[in-house]
Design a protein around this motif. Structure first.
Motif, PDB file in Angstrom:
ATOM      1  N   GLY A 122       0.742  -1.332   0.034  1.00 19.06           N
ATOM      2  CA  GLY A 122      -0.052  -0.009   0.084  1.00 19.06           C
ATOM      3  C   GLY A 122       0.708   1.156   0.035  1.00 19.06           C
ATOM      4  O   GLY A 122       1.990   1.286  -0.389  1.00 19.06           O
ATOM      5  N   PRO A 123       0.172   2.423   0.485  1.00 20.97           N
ATOM      6  CA  PRO A 123      -1.117   2.503   1.078  1.00 20.97           C
ATOM      7  C   PRO A 123      -2.236   2.268   0.035  1.00 20.97           C
ATOM      8  O   PRO A 123      -2.181   2.498  -1.027  1.00 20.97           O
ATOM      9  CB  PRO A 123      -0.914   4.048   1.274  1.00 20.97           C
ATOM     10  N   LEU A 124      -3.052   1.770   0.594  1.00 23.50           N
ATOM     11  CA  LEU A 124      -4.346   1.172  -0.220  1.00 23.50           C
ATOM     12  C   LEU A 124      -5.470   1.943   0.555  1.00 23.50           C
ATOM     13  O   LEU A 124      -5.654   2.189   1.747  1.00 23.50           O
ATOM     14  CB  LEU A 124      -4.765  -0.168  -0.228  1.00 23.50           C
ATOM     15  N   THR A 125      -6.504   2.562  -0.205  1.00 18.26           N
ATOM     16  CA  THR A 125      -7.673   3.374   0.170  1.00 18.26           C
ATOM     17  C   THR A 125      -9.042   2.629  -0.145  1.00 18.26           C
ATOM     18  O   THR A 125      -8.882   1.595  -0.960  1.00 18.26           O
ATOM     19  CB  THR A 125      -7.959   4.843  -0.435  1.00 18.26           C
ATOM     20  N   PRO A 126     -10.151   2.626   0.572  1.00 15.19           N
ATOM     21  CA  PRO A 126     -11.309   2.070   0.186  1.00 15.19           C
ATOM     22  C   PRO A 126     -11.500   2.134  -1.313  1.00 15.19           C
ATOM     23  O   PRO A 126     -12.038   1.186  -1.967  1.00 15.19           O
ATOM     24  CB  PRO A 126     -12.277   2.693   1.010  1.00 15.19           C
ATOM     25  N   ALA A 127     -11.132   3.182  -1.944  1.00 17.26           N
ATOM     26  CA  ALA A 127     -11.653   3.452  -3.436  1.00 17.26           C
ATOM     27  C   ALA A 127     -10.594   2.526  -4.212  1.00 17.26           C
ATOM     28  O   ALA A 127     -11.013   1.917  -5.206  1.00 17.26           O
ATOM     29  CB  ALA A 127     -11.121   5.026  -3.866  1.00 17.26           C
ATOM     30  N   ASP A 128      -9.388   1.943  -3.651  1.00 19.88           N
ATOM     31  CA  ASP A 128      -8.670   1.114  -4.330  1.00 19.88           C
ATOM     32  C   ASP A 128      -9.189  -0.247  -4.341  1.00 19.88           C
ATOM     33  O   ASP A 128      -9.105  -1.047  -5.475  1.00 19.88           O
ATOM     34  CB  ASP A 128      -7.263   0.993  -3.924  1.00 19.88           C
ATOM     35  N   LEU A 129     -10.059  -0.570  -3.390  1.00 17.73           N
ATOM     36  CA  LEU A 129     -10.691  -1.986  -3.101  1.00 17.73           C
ATOM     37  C   LEU A 129     -11.767  -1.974  -4.114  1.00 17.73           C
ATOM     38  O   LEU A 129     -12.003  -2.779  -4.910  1.00 17.73           O
ATOM     39  CB  LEU A 129     -11.213  -1.983  -1.750  1.00 17.73           C
ATOM     40  N   LEU A 130     -12.487  -0.899  -4.287  1.00 15.94           N
ATOM     41  CA  LEU A 130     -13.759  -0.738  -5.054  1.00 15.94           C
ATOM     42  C   LEU A 130     -13.069  -0.781  -6.511  1.00 15.94           C
ATOM     43  O   LEU A 130     -14.082  -1.454  -7.259  1.00 15.94           O
ATOM     44  CB  LEU A 130     -14.576   0.559  -4.775  1.00 15.94           C
ATOM     45  N   ALA A 131     -12.112  -0.386  -7.213  1.00 13.09           N
ATOM     46  CA  ALA A 131     -11.405  -0.244  -8.450  1.00 13.09           C
ATOM     47  C   ALA A 131     -10.755  -1.614  -8.619  1.00 13.09           C
ATOM     48  O   ALA A 131     -10.426  -1.764  -9.899  1.00 13.09           O
ATOM     49  CB  ALA A 131     -10.850   1.013  -8.443  1.00 13.09           C
ATOM     50  N   ALA A 132     -10.537  -2.714  -7.769  1.00 13.06           N
ATOM     51  CA  ALA A 132      -9.840  -3.501  -8.184  1.00 13.06           C
ATOM     52  C   ALA A 132     -10.307  -4.615  -8.914  1.00 13.06           C
ATOM     53  O   ALA A 132     -11.641  -4.594  -9.147  1.00 13.06           O
ATOM     54  CB  ALA A 132      -9.305  -4.258  -6.660  1.00 13.06           C
ATOM     55  N   ASP A 133      -9.539  -5.482  -9.379  1.00 10.76           N
ATOM     56  CA  ASP A 133     -10.128  -6.734 -10.189  1.00 10.76           C
ATOM     57  C   ASP A 133     -10.338  -7.912  -9.312  1.00 10.76           C
ATOM     58  O   ASP A 133     -10.758  -8.872 -10.029  1.00 10.76           O
ATOM     59  CB  ASP A 133      -9.129  -7.107 -11.321  1.00 10.76           C
ATOM     60  N   GLY A 134     -10.073  -7.778  -8.300  1.00 11.12           N
ATOM     61  CA  GLY A 134      -9.968  -8.823  -7.390  1.00 11.12           C
ATOM     62  C   GLY A 134      -9.714  -8.427  -5.870  1.00 11.12           C
ATOM     63  O   GLY A 134      -8.774  -7.581  -5.714  1.00 11.12           O
ATOM     64  N   VAL A 135     -10.703  -8.743  -4.986  1.00 11.77           N
ATOM     65  CA  VAL A 135     -10.191  -8.614  -3.430  1.00 11.77           C
ATOM     66  C   VAL A 135     -10.318  -9.652  -2.678  1.00 11.77           C
ATOM     67  O   VAL A 135     -11.469 -10.424  -3.007  1.00 11.77           O
ATOM     68  CB  VAL A 135     -11.319  -7.369  -2.727  1.00 11.77           C
ATOM     69  N   TRP A 136      -9.115 -10.163  -1.867  1.00 11.75           N
ATOM     70  CA  TRP A 136      -9.399 -11.161  -1.191  1.00 11.75           C
ATOM     71  C   TRP A 136      -9.130 -11.042   0.394  1.00 11.75           C
ATOM     72  O   TRP A 136      -8.381 -10.396   0.746  1.00 11.75           O
ATOM     73  CB  TRP A 136      -8.501 -12.416  -1.638  1.00 11.75           C
ATOM     74  N   LEU A 137      -9.722 -12.057   1.193  1.00  8.11           N
ATOM     75  CA  LEU A 137      -9.304 -12.114   2.661  1.00  8.11           C
ATOM     76  C   LEU A 137      -8.604 -13.439   2.653  1.00  8.11           C
ATOM     77  O   LEU A 137      -9.034 -14.541   2.250  1.00  8.11           O
ATOM     78  CB  LEU A 137     -10.592 -11.898   3.741  1.00  8.11           C
ATOM     79  N   VAL A 138      -7.305 -13.257   3.300  1.00  9.88           N
ATOM     80  CA  VAL A 138      -6.390 -14.491   3.098  1.00  9.88           C
ATOM     81  C   VAL A 138      -6.120 -14.558   4.551  1.00  9.88           C
ATOM     82  O   VAL A 138      -5.608 -13.905   5.572  1.00  9.88           O
ATOM     83  CB  VAL A 138      -5.430 -14.577   2.229  1.00  9.88           C
ATOM     84  N   SER A 139      -6.001 -16.106   5.084  1.00  8.74           N
ATOM     85  CA  SER A 139      -5.547 -16.474   6.452  1.00  8.74           C
ATOM     86  C   SER A 139      -5.160 -17.987   6.253  1.00  8.74           C
ATOM     87  O   SER A 139      -5.420 -18.810   5.462  1.00  8.74           O
ATOM     88  CB  SER A 139      -6.530 -16.078   7.341  1.00  8.74           C
ATOM     89  N   SER A 140      -4.426 -18.386   7.488  1.00  9.12           N
ATOM     90  CA  SER A 140      -3.825 -19.599   7.289  1.00  9.12           C
ATOM     91  C   SER A 140      -4.872 -20.807   7.218  1.00  9.12           C
ATOM     92  O   SER A 140      -4.755 -21.730   6.436  1.00  9.12           O
ATOM     93  CB  SER A 140      -3.236 -19.856   8.670  1.00  9.12           C
ATOM     94  N   VAL A 141      -5.966 -20.869   7.879  1.00  6.04           N
ATOM     95  CA  VAL A 141      -7.003 -21.955   7.825  1.00  6.04           C
ATOM     96  C   VAL A 141      -7.823 -21.611   6.642  1.00  6.04           C
ATOM     97  O   VAL A 141      -8.280 -22.613   5.881  1.00  6.04           O
ATOM     98  CB  VAL A 141      -7.764 -21.965   9.176  1.00  6.04           C
ATOM     99  N   ARG A 142      -8.228 -20.413   6.289  1.00  7.38           N
ATOM    100  CA  ARG A 142      -9.186 -20.079   5.254  1.00  7.38           C
ATOM    101  C   ARG A 142      -8.565 -20.035   3.980  1.00  7.38           C
ATOM    102  O   ARG A 142      -9.213 -20.271   2.975  1.00  7.38           O
ATOM    103  CB  ARG A 142     -10.213 -18.693   5.654  1.00  7.38           C
ATOM    104  N   LEU A 143      -7.346 -19.954   3.782  1.00  5.86           N
ATOM    105  CA  LEU A 143      -6.776 -19.616   2.741  1.00  5.86           C
ATOM    106  C   LEU A 143      -7.252 -18.389   2.059  1.00  5.86           C
ATOM    107  O   LEU A 143      -7.310 -17.222   2.634  1.00  5.86           O
ATOM    108  CB  LEU A 143      -6.644 -20.660   1.924  1.00  5.86           C
ATOM    109  N   ALA A 144      -7.668 -18.557   0.790  1.00  8.54           N
ATOM    110  CA  ALA A 144      -8.178 -17.213   0.187  1.00  8.54           C
ATOM    111  C   ALA A 144      -9.616 -17.166  -0.266  1.00  8.54           C
ATOM    112  O   ALA A 144     -10.155 -18.156  -0.769  1.00  8.54           O
ATOM    113  CB  ALA A 144      -7.567 -17.122  -1.213  1.00  8.54           C
ATOM    114  N   ALA A 145     -10.267 -16.241   0.351  1.00  6.25           N
ATOM    115  CA  ALA A 145     -11.916 -15.972   0.154  1.00  6.25           C
ATOM    116  C   ALA A 145     -12.000 -14.760  -0.871  1.00  6.25           C
ATOM    117  O   ALA A 145     -11.470 -13.582  -0.168  1.00  6.25           O
ATOM    118  CB  ALA A 145     -12.452 -15.962   1.506  1.00  6.25           C
TER     119      ALA A 145
END
Ligand code: PLP
Length: 293
Positions: free
Chosen positions: A242-265
């Protein structure tokens, strides 16, 4: 089924205890103050994923709290003992989460340390496809992007046992028609989820770039984010912080939440606004993370 193993002065490499019986004293500072640190690792495809990175981060968190830890070799031995017992009951190779906890313990008696291995349900372990991804809300974390630097006692970036705020954020999300949350600083920088790191991808004529918020904001250095960067690097994507802003999230071609057990959502909406997730980028990330060491 769960298996619990304590690391004690008499049994530095671990001794099994009954996880269905009380094991902690009510005066343990894990219980009275949430004063300690933890890690959650994933055992999948016959191995513990990112073991060294998790042990390193545990040591870093403990240092931030001025907490003395058992040596990494003792944690490794205790994990093997717990996994061995778990697989005797759950079947060879069964997928599991491994939680390492280090508490400041009972006052003036030294720390309390244990490993808890539990089965992972398929739905929790399987990455969501873009079509069945997460609706998230953006939540104000209540401090600005420089707070971590200015106020080290906030322990930003340490994985402490004090997760009440993180759990409250997830409950808030669920009470407001969402599945999860992304924290944002009071001055508008994207941070992380309550139990996950944030990744965004941008596709241009020049190629794909994978981005994550900068660590200086006090977010946890994610082991899955680091693994995702390796996957993306191998796929020829550019990488950035980053820095990343909320506008960057909205303009992205993909946004993921990632963590060890969930991996990528994949994230499918932010504050009720749909966000796209490029299926090809999603496939590269999910398949790469699944195969990554
Ligand atoms: N950020 C926070 C606050 C977390 O609690 C977690 C994991 O639980 C993560 C990020 C992701 O870390 P990792 O990928 O190492 O599991």
């Amino acid at each position: 089924m769960s298996v619990a193993v304590f690391l004690t002065p008499q049994h530095p490499d671990g001794v099994e205890v009954d996880p269905t019986r009380p094991q902690l004293l009510v005066t343990d500072q894990a219980a009275t103050r949430g004063d300690g640190v933890f890690e959650t690792l994933l055992f999948r495809h016959g191995r513990i994923r990112e073991e060294e990175a998790h042990l390193r981060r545990l040591a870093g968190s403990a240092l931030a709290l001025d907490l003395e830890l058992p040596e990494a070799s003792h944690w490794r031995a205790a994990m093997q003992l717990a996994l061995g017992r778990f697989h005797e009951g759950a079947g060879e190779g069964a997928e599991a989460s491994i939680r390492l906890t280090a508490s400041r313990g009972v006052p003036s008696e030294g720390g309390t340390f244990w490993v808890l291995v539990s089965g992972v349900s398929r739905s929790a372990a399987t990455s969501h496809g873009p079509e069945d991804g997460l609706r998230v809300v953006l939540l104000d974390r209540g401090y600005d992007a420089a707070a971590a630097d200015r106020a080290p006692w906030l322990l930003a970036g340490a994985k402490t046992l004090s997760y009440a705020i993180n759990m409250a954020a997830q409950r808030w999300a669920q009470a407001h028609d969402a599945d999860d949350a992304i924290f944002v600083t009071s001055d508008g920088r994207v941070l992380e989820g309550p139990t996950s790191s944030v990744l965004i991808a941008r596709r241009t004529d020049a190629g794909v770039t994978l981005l994550t918020p900068e660590l200086e904001t006090g977010i946890l250095a994610g082991t899955t984010q680091a693994a995702a960067f390796e996957v993306a690097g191998e796929a020829g994507w550019s990488l950035g912080y980053g820095p990343l802003t909320p506008a960057d999230l909205l303009a992205a071609d993909g946004v993921w939440l990632v963590s060890s057990v969930r991996l990528a959502a994949a994230v499918t909406s932010i504050d009720g606004v749909s966000v796209p997730c490029d299926p090809e980028l999603h496939r590269v990330l999910v398949e790469g993370l699944d195969a990554a060491l």
